[in-house]
Write a protein that holds these residues in place. Structure first.
Motif, PDB file in Angstrom:
ATOM      1  N   THR A  51      63.845  88.761  69.717  1.00  0.00           N
ATOM      2  CA  THR A  51      62.596  88.230  69.146  1.00  0.00           C
ATOM      3  C   THR A  51      61.546  87.897  70.194  1.00  0.00           C
ATOM      4  O   THR A  51      60.403  87.599  69.843  1.00  0.00           O
ATOM      5  CB  THR A  51      62.898  86.954  68.323  1.00  0.00           C
ATOM      6  OG1 THR A  51      63.519  85.991  69.171  1.00  0.00           O
ATOM      7  CG2 THR A  51      63.807  87.276  67.148  1.00  0.00           C
ATOM      8  N   VAL A  52      61.915  87.929  71.473  1.00  0.00           N
ATOM      9  CA  VAL A  52      60.993  87.510  72.521  1.00  0.00           C
ATOM     10  C   VAL A  52      60.471  88.671  73.353  1.00  0.00           C
ATOM     11  O   VAL A  52      59.310  88.701  73.735  1.00  0.00           O
ATOM     12  CB  VAL A  52      61.682  86.484  73.452  1.00  0.00           C
ATOM     13  CG1 VAL A  52      60.776  86.071  74.591  1.00  0.00           C
ATOM     14  CG2 VAL A  52      62.127  85.270  72.661  1.00  0.00           C
ATOM     15  N   MET A 118      63.147  97.992  82.337  1.00  0.00           N
ATOM     16  CA  MET A 118      61.961  97.164  82.548  1.00  0.00           C
ATOM     17  C   MET A 118      61.491  96.643  81.201  1.00  0.00           C
ATOM     18  O   MET A 118      61.234  97.412  80.270  1.00  0.00           O
ATOM     19  CB  MET A 118      60.879  97.977  83.257  1.00  0.00           C
ATOM     20  CG  MET A 118      61.402  98.559  84.571  1.00  0.00           C
ATOM     21  SD  MET A 118      60.178  99.483  85.465  1.00  0.00           S
ATOM     22  CE  MET A 118      59.558  98.149  86.493  1.00  0.00           C
ATOM     23  N   SER A 119      61.402  95.315  81.102  1.00  0.00           N
ATOM     24  CA  SER A 119      61.055  94.689  79.829  1.00  0.00           C
ATOM     25  C   SER A 119      59.672  94.064  79.893  1.00  0.00           C
ATOM     26  O   SER A 119      59.074  93.922  80.960  1.00  0.00           O
ATOM     27  CB  SER A 119      62.094  93.650  79.446  1.00  0.00           C
ATOM     28  OG  SER A 119      62.091  92.595  80.379  1.00  0.00           O
ATOM     29  N   GLY A 120      59.197  93.703  78.727  1.00  0.00           N
ATOM     30  CA  GLY A 120      57.902  93.046  78.609  1.00  0.00           C
ATOM     31  C   GLY A 120      57.830  92.328  77.283  1.00  0.00           C
ATOM     32  O   GLY A 120      58.788  92.301  76.521  1.00  0.00           O
ATOM     33  N   PRO A 121      56.667  91.731  76.984  1.00  0.00           N
ATOM     34  CA  PRO A 121      56.508  91.055  75.700  1.00  0.00           C
ATOM     35  C   PRO A 121      56.727  92.020  74.541  1.00  0.00           C
ATOM     36  O   PRO A 121      56.581  93.226  74.700  1.00  0.00           O
ATOM     37  CB  PRO A 121      55.084  90.532  75.723  1.00  0.00           C
ATOM     38  CG  PRO A 121      54.467  90.994  76.980  1.00  0.00           C
ATOM     39  CD  PRO A 121      55.470  91.740  77.778  1.00  0.00           C
ATOM     40  N   LYS A 122      57.068  91.493  73.383  1.00  0.00           N
ATOM     41  CA  LYS A 122      57.318  92.318  72.203  1.00  0.00           C
ATOM     42  C   LYS A 122      56.153  93.279  71.955  1.00  0.00           C
ATOM     43  O   LYS A 122      54.987  92.914  72.142  1.00  0.00           O
ATOM     44  CB  LYS A 122      57.498  91.438  70.957  1.00  0.00           C
ATOM     45  CG  LYS A 122      58.740  90.599  70.910  1.00  0.00           C
ATOM     46  CD  LYS A 122      60.001  91.392  70.841  1.00  0.00           C
ATOM     47  CE  LYS A 122      60.233  92.042  69.495  1.00  0.00           C
ATOM     48  NZ  LYS A 122      61.447  92.856  69.455  1.00  0.00           N
ATOM     49  N   PHE A 123      56.489  94.517  71.555  1.00  0.00           N
ATOM     50  CA  PHE A 123      55.454  95.444  71.115  1.00  0.00           C
ATOM     51  C   PHE A 123      54.769  94.858  69.887  1.00  0.00           C
ATOM     52  O   PHE A 123      55.389  94.180  69.089  1.00  0.00           O
ATOM     53  CB  PHE A 123      56.067  96.800  70.733  1.00  0.00           C
ATOM     54  CG  PHE A 123      56.428  97.658  71.918  1.00  0.00           C
ATOM     55  CD1 PHE A 123      55.458  98.141  72.787  1.00  0.00           C
ATOM     56  CD2 PHE A 123      57.749  98.004  72.154  1.00  0.00           C
ATOM     57  CE1 PHE A 123      55.794  98.941  73.870  1.00  0.00           C
ATOM     58  CE2 PHE A 123      58.094  98.817  73.211  1.00  0.00           C
ATOM     59  CZ  PHE A 123      57.119  99.280  74.080  1.00  0.00           C
ATOM     60  N   ARG A 124      53.511  95.122  69.741  1.00  0.00           N
ATOM     61  CA  ARG A 124      52.765  94.623  68.583  1.00  0.00           C
ATOM     62  C   ARG A 124      52.455  95.736  67.628  1.00  0.00           C
ATOM     63  O   ARG A 124      52.352  96.840  67.952  1.00  0.00           O
ATOM     64  CB  ARG A 124      51.460  93.981  69.036  1.00  0.00           C
ATOM     65  CG  ARG A 124      51.714  92.822  69.955  1.00  0.00           C
ATOM     66  CD  ARG A 124      50.415  92.355  70.524  1.00  0.00           C
ATOM     67  NE  ARG A 124      50.720  91.644  71.754  1.00  0.00           N
ATOM     68  CZ  ARG A 124      50.077  90.601  72.148  1.00  0.00           C
ATOM     69  NH1 ARG A 124      49.074  90.154  71.459  1.00  0.00           N
ATOM     70  NH2 ARG A 124      50.392  89.989  73.246  1.00  0.00           N
TER      71      ARG A 124
END
Length: 124
Positions: A51-52, A118-124
């Motif tokens: 969820t993050v 490589m991760s990042g904020p949730k896709f929108r």
């Protein structure tokens, strides 16, 4: 490792444009070793239920020291694409983690790779 990480970040900036979190000492590097008879079936590296954050890019570096047979990386996006160039030691590939991919069965030798997700904020 820094040249490979810089390569990954430059590829993201040039081709994908994903928002990525900085890599830290808490991020995992995954060393994969495939021997004769082993393979990895179709899968994605993304974690849709988180969820993050989202795992956005998969970066692979071929660390094999000897030649091997089989072990081709295949990506699937509308059709199957065999990444034959990735079988060369020292080669690298970066692709979105939500793309289905697999490694075909090794028929001789050993295939060694390093994976960085490589991760990042949730896709929108």
């Amino acid at each position: 490792m820094y040249p490979f990480i810089e390569f990954c970040l430059a590829a993201n900036n040039s081709f994908f444009g994903f928002d990525l979190h900085p890599l830290t000492s808490f991020d995992k590097l995954n060393y994969n070793s495939y021997e004769k008879g082993t393979e990895y079936s179709w899968h994605i590296d993304a974690v849709p239920k988180d969820t993050v954050r989202d795992i956005k890019l998969t970066a692979l570096l071929n660390l094999s020291e000897e030649s091997y047979e089989g072990g081709e990386l295949a990506l699937f996006r509308a059709n199957e694409i065999i990444c034959k160039e990735f079988n060369s030691p020292g080669s690298a590939i970066i692709f979105p983690s939500f793309i289905n991919h697999k490694v075909s069965k090794i028929t001789s030798g050993r295939r060694n790779t390093l994976a960085i997700w490589m991760s990042g904020p949730k896709f929108r």
